[in-house]
Design an enzyme around this catalytic site. Structure first.
Site, PDB file in Angstrom:
ATOM      1  CG  ASN A  46      -0.446  -0.199   2.517  1.00 41.06           C
ATOM      2  OD1 ASN A  46       0.538  -0.907   2.695  1.00 41.06           O
ATOM      3  ND2 ASN A  46      -1.053   0.417   3.516  1.00 41.06           N
ATOM      4  CD  GLU A  48      -1.599   4.757   4.532  1.00 41.24           C
ATOM      5  OE1 GLU A  48      -1.110   5.579   5.334  1.00 41.24           O
ATOM      6  OE2 GLU A  48      -2.361   3.827   4.869  1.00 41.24           O
ATOM      7  CB  CYS A  57      -5.217  -1.432  -1.557  1.00 38.80           C
ATOM      8  SG  CYS A  57      -6.536  -0.627  -0.659  1.00 38.80           S
ATOM      9  CD  GLU A  59      -5.528  -5.860  -1.195  1.00 43.00           C
ATOM     10  OE1 GLU A  59      -4.883  -4.793  -1.057  1.00 43.00           O
ATOM     11  OE2 GLU A  59      -6.364  -6.263  -0.375  1.00 43.00           O
ATOM     12  CB  CYS A  92     -10.933  -2.002   0.451  1.00 44.14           C
ATOM     13  SG  CYS A  92     -10.238  -1.426  -1.112  1.00 44.14           S
ATOM     14  CB  CYS A  95      -8.730  -4.301  -3.680  1.00 43.28           C
ATOM     15  SG  CYS A  95      -7.509  -3.019  -3.329  1.00 43.28           S
TER      16      CYS A  95
END
Ligand SMILES: O=c1ccn([C@H]2C[C@H](O)[C@@H](CO)O2)c(=O)[nH]1
Ligand SMILES: [Zn+2]
Length: 137
Positions: A46, A48, A57, A59, A92, A95
């Site tokens: 991830n 940010e 993310c 993924e 999430c 994703c």
């Protein structure tokens, strides 16, 4: 050509990718790794941003890296994700939608944590009835 992929290999890659996470805001580090049907592996963490909505993310980092290297829907064999969660990490919604676009619906997804928990699921199980355009693919 198709390769046999075992969860351990991808989960180890995901765990290593997690170490690269840039997560100064949530402090929640996540790693992911995807394998292609022809044996290529891509990992991601991830990433940010101070503008929180831009956080990406693990993924999606892994899957987008694969796409940037030329992979396309139908090319993927399996995906693994690792986070520091009490049980297996749960991807999430964003994703899940990206997985649904890029991965076969019966593709295995291995969800783990740092303590050895592993849950096997599929793309379709993670997001039944995902949004699709007839023109995509
Ligand atoms: O499956 C998940 C869940 C959360 N995150 C990231 C997004 C954000 O950077 C942080 C907290 O939600 O964890 C992932 O990368 N993958
Ligand atoms: Zn996500």
């Amino acid at each position: 050509m198709s390769v046999i992929v075992v969860p351990d290999v991808l989960l180890t890659l995901a765990r290593e990718a997690r170490e690269q996470a840039y997560a100064p805001y949530s402090r929640f580090l996540v790693g992911a790794a995807v394998m292609t049907k022809d044996g290529r592996r891509f990992s991601g963490c991830n990433v940010e941003n101070a503008s929180y909505g831009l956080c990406n993310c693990a993924e999606r980092t892994a899957l987008f890296s694969a796409v940037a290297a030329g992979c396309r829907p139908g090319d993927f064999e399996a995906l693994a994700v690792i986070g520091d969660t009490p049980g297996p990490i749960s991807p999430c919604g964003a994703c899940r939608q990206v997985m649904a676009e890029l991965c076969d619906e019966d593709m295995p997804v291995w969800l783990g944590n740092l303590h050895g928990a592993v849950q096997e699921t599929t793309v379709e199980a993670l997001l039944p009835g995902s949004f699709r355009l007839a023109t995509a693919g």
